[in-house]
Design a protein around this motif. Structure first.
Motif, PDB file in Angstrom:
ATOM      1  N   CYS A  23      68.265 -16.822 -49.343  1.00  0.00           N
ATOM      2  CA  CYS A  23      66.929 -16.533 -48.833  1.00  0.00           C
ATOM      3  C   CYS A  23      66.148 -15.844 -49.944  1.00  0.00           C
ATOM      4  O   CYS A  23      66.677 -14.969 -50.630  1.00  0.00           O
ATOM      5  CB  CYS A  23      67.034 -15.591 -47.631  1.00  0.00           C
ATOM      6  N   THR A  24      64.895 -16.261 -50.164  1.00  0.00           N
ATOM      7  CA  THR A  24      64.120 -15.664 -51.260  1.00  0.00           C
ATOM      8  C   THR A  24      63.132 -14.627 -50.754  1.00  0.00           C
ATOM      9  O   THR A  24      62.352 -14.082 -51.512  1.00  0.00           O
ATOM     10  CB  THR A  24      63.328 -16.754 -52.026  1.00  0.00           C
ATOM     11  N   GLY A  25      63.147 -14.380 -49.452  1.00  0.00           N
ATOM     12  CA  GLY A  25      62.245 -13.386 -48.885  1.00  0.00           C
ATOM     13  C   GLY A  25      60.789 -13.792 -48.968  1.00  0.00           C
ATOM     14  O   GLY A  25      59.908 -12.947 -49.037  1.00  0.00           O
ATOM     15  N   PRO A  59      55.708 -21.481 -39.316  1.00  0.00           N
ATOM     16  CA  PRO A  59      56.469 -20.725 -38.326  1.00  0.00           C
ATOM     17  C   PRO A  59      57.719 -21.436 -37.811  1.00  0.00           C
ATOM     18  O   PRO A  59      57.654 -22.559 -37.335  1.00  0.00           O
ATOM     19  CB  PRO A  59      55.455 -20.518 -37.199  1.00  0.00           C
ATOM     20  N   GLY A  60      58.861 -20.760 -37.953  1.00  0.00           N
ATOM     21  CA  GLY A  60      60.124 -21.299 -37.450  1.00  0.00           C
ATOM     22  C   GLY A  60      60.857 -22.203 -38.415  1.00  0.00           C
ATOM     23  O   GLY A  60      61.983 -22.608 -38.146  1.00  0.00           O
ATOM     24  N   ARG A  61      60.196 -22.534 -39.534  1.00  0.00           N
ATOM     25  CA  ARG A  61      60.840 -23.426 -40.512  1.00  0.00           C
ATOM     26  C   ARG A  61      60.974 -22.747 -41.859  1.00  0.00           C
ATOM     27  O   ARG A  61      60.042 -22.134 -42.362  1.00  0.00           O
ATOM     28  CB  ARG A  61      59.999 -24.684 -40.722  1.00  0.00           C
ATOM     29  N   TRP A  77      57.862 -17.080 -41.285  1.00  0.00           N
ATOM     30  CA  TRP A  77      57.168 -16.232 -40.321  1.00  0.00           C
ATOM     31  C   TRP A  77      55.660 -16.287 -40.436  1.00  0.00           C
ATOM     32  O   TRP A  77      54.963 -15.941 -39.476  1.00  0.00           O
ATOM     33  CB  TRP A  77      57.627 -14.772 -40.496  1.00  0.00           C
ATOM     34  N   THR A  78      55.151 -16.712 -41.623  1.00  0.00           N
ATOM     35  CA  THR A  78      53.700 -16.637 -41.816  1.00  0.00           C
ATOM     36  C   THR A  78      53.021 -17.944 -42.227  1.00  0.00           C
ATOM     37  O   THR A  78      51.798 -18.029 -42.202  1.00  0.00           O
ATOM     38  CB  THR A  78      53.343 -15.590 -42.890  1.00  0.00           C
ATOM     39  N   LYS A  79      53.787 -18.942 -42.633  1.00  0.00           N
ATOM     40  CA  LYS A  79      53.138 -20.168 -43.096  1.00  0.00           C
ATOM     41  C   LYS A  79      53.584 -21.402 -42.307  1.00  0.00           C
ATOM     42  O   LYS A  79      52.767 -22.181 -41.845  1.00  0.00           O
ATOM     43  CB  LYS A  79      53.466 -20.367 -44.582  1.00  0.00           C
ATOM     44  N   TRP A 129      58.910 -15.235 -46.694  1.00  0.00           N
ATOM     45  CA  TRP A 129      58.234 -15.059 -45.408  1.00  0.00           C
ATOM     46  C   TRP A 129      57.471 -16.312 -44.928  1.00  0.00           C
ATOM     47  O   TRP A 129      56.729 -16.232 -43.946  1.00  0.00           O
ATOM     48  CB  TRP A 129      57.242 -13.896 -45.430  1.00  0.00           C
ATOM     49  N   HIS A 156      61.049 -14.387 -34.296  1.00  0.00           N
ATOM     50  CA  HIS A 156      59.625 -14.233 -34.528  1.00  0.00           C
ATOM     51  C   HIS A 156      59.401 -12.912 -35.269  1.00  0.00           C
ATOM     52  O   HIS A 156      60.153 -11.967 -35.060  1.00  0.00           O
ATOM     53  CB  HIS A 156      58.885 -14.236 -33.185  1.00  0.00           C
ATOM     54  N   ASP A 197      71.543 -14.674 -43.828  1.00  0.00           N
ATOM     55  CA  ASP A 197      70.209 -14.320 -44.313  1.00  0.00           C
ATOM     56  C   ASP A 197      69.199 -15.413 -43.970  1.00  0.00           C
ATOM     57  O   ASP A 197      68.028 -15.131 -43.743  1.00  0.00           O
ATOM     58  CB  ASP A 197      70.211 -14.124 -45.837  1.00  0.00           C
ATOM     59  N   ILE A 255      66.775 -16.012 -40.195  1.00  0.00           N
ATOM     60  CA  ILE A 255      65.594 -15.369 -39.623  1.00  0.00           C
ATOM     61  C   ILE A 255      64.442 -16.279 -39.170  1.00  0.00           C
ATOM     62  O   ILE A 255      63.655 -15.865 -38.328  1.00  0.00           O
ATOM     63  CB  ILE A 255      65.051 -14.199 -40.486  1.00  0.00           C
TER      64      ILE A 255
END
Lengths: 184, 215
Positions: A48-50, A59-61, A55-57, A52, A108, A101, A104
């Motif tokens: 995971c590269t963190g 969602p869910g993928r 969660w923000t672009k 986001w 949500h 990791d 996530i």
């Protein structure tokens, strides 16, 4: 029940966890469970590269397109999520952690209180219950097991799959472990 | 002191790096000299990082809390360190996380403490700090105290060889919510929701916020 069984053993030459997995899969199937297995070391699951994006672009993928997709597809439809991992340097393997990791996107970003603690809001209606079975390493002592099992309980809270997780070592036979996991 | 600092965040511009920069600033200002700063980002670089670990006498590993413990790559690094002889080395950790309560990090802290003992190293402290997500958009008035605390941590490292325990205690702030705090906490959580919603909106993704692609 539908059971996802994940093998976190990184070393194909060291096969006791692999044998345990076989025994556990058979025992679970004998108890009328549908078992879907994942051998993490044979899959391409990147860190995971963190970023986001999940969660923000998108969602869910996850932005990263790799074999984690196969796991994502199964999780919201499963009843049990079982990790079988050797203990390495006192915790589950980095191979297993790397997969965790990447979980996530299934949650949500919003935060809610669960038993007066912060946790992430569910994205899906249903999540599988987490279970974890560990193979001791040479230096593993009771303190190590307590640390690991307590950590699994915390992960279980964040995975939103309900209480009653089964945590044990490969000291328990696959039959015994299957009994515990199958008990609702 | 030969200090090796490891940043275990996978992110390009990370909150971990912001906190470490403040710590290093304090360390240098207090006379701290030779240090190395390494980014734990790629598995192929781990052997090189192990070299820095072996050459140092004092090591600090910082990382964001990922699924209740360390990012996968940091675990790979720890698995490598586990193979070495670390007797005589001093080892400290910094665990920063998004949720406000330190309780979430307590469990990995226990792991890190045991890890330090198992490899035969001496602990110089384990710093736990929650409420860190969002520091990049907060005004200086809000981050000043936090940054000053990290300067002081670096200072204590240079002057005493350890991360000041009183400062660690202070930085932990809140362990867990008490019942009387809940109404205020709910208010704060709404604010936290806005933080994410703002980014969703900027990305034109707000209406898809609750998408369920794997249902």
């Amino acid at each position: 029940m539908r059971v996802l069984l994940l093998n976190g053993n990184p070393d194909g030459m060291q096969n006791t966890v692999d044998s345990y997995m076989k025994g556990l899969a058979t025992a679970l199937e004998e108890r009328e469970n549908e078992v879907i297995q994942f051998e993490l070391r044979s899959m391409t699951i990147n860190q995971c590269t963190g970023c986001w994006d999940c969660w923000t672009k998108t969602p869910g993928r996850c932005r990263i397109k790799d074999d984690m997709e196969l796991i994502y597809q199964q999780v919201p439809k499963a009843d049990q999520f079982v990790i079988v991992s050797p203990i390495k340097a006192g915790y589950l393997t980095a191979l297993t952690k790397t997969m965790q990791d990447r979980m996530i996107p299934l949650l949500h970003p919003h935060i809610t209180l669960v038993e007066n603690e912060c946790h992430h809001v569910k994205r899906y209606e249903h999540y599988p219950r987490l279970n974890a079975i560990f193979e001791r390493e040479e230096l593993t002592d009771e303190e190590d097991l307590k640390i690991i099992f307590d950590l699994m309980e915390r992960v279980s809270r964040n995975m939103r799959g309900g209480k009653g997780l089964v945590t044990t070592t490969t000291h328990h036979s696959p039959q015994e472990a299957a009994n515990e996991i199958s008990r609702i | 002191m030969k200090l090796a600092v490891f940043n275990g965040s996978p992110r390009a511009k990370s909150n971990t790096s912001i906190l470490l920069d403040q710590l290093i600033k304090g360390y240098e200002q207090a006379g701290g000299e030779s240090y190395t700063l390494s980014m734990l980002k790629k598995r192929k670089d781990l052997q090189e990082h192990l070299q820095s670990f072996m050459e140092a006498d004092t090591i600090l590993i910082a990382f964001p809390l990922y699924v209740d413990s360390m990012p996968g790559l940091v675990k790979y690094f720890l698995e490598e360190i586990d193979q070495l002889d670390s007797h005589g080395k001093k080892l400290g950790f910094i665990v920063q996380s998004g949720f406000p309560e330190a309780k979430h990090s307590e469990y990995v802290a226990r792991y890190l403490d045991k890890f330090t003992r198992r490899i035969g190293a001496e602990s110089i402290g384990i710093v736990l700090r929650g409420g860190v997500e969002g520091i990049q958009i907060q005004p200086p008035s809000m981050t000043k105290k936090l940054f000053t605390s990290f300067n002081k941590l670096g200072e204590s490292l240079a002057l005493t060889g350890v991360l000041n325990p009183k400062l660690i205690q202070k930085l932990q702030k809140l362990y867990e919510f008490k019942l009387y705090m809940i109404p205020l906490v709910n208010l704060i959580l709404k604010g936290a929701g806005s933080y994410w919603d703002q980014q969703l909106k900027e990305n034109g993704a707000l209406e898809r916020s609750f998408d369920r692609p794997y249902a």
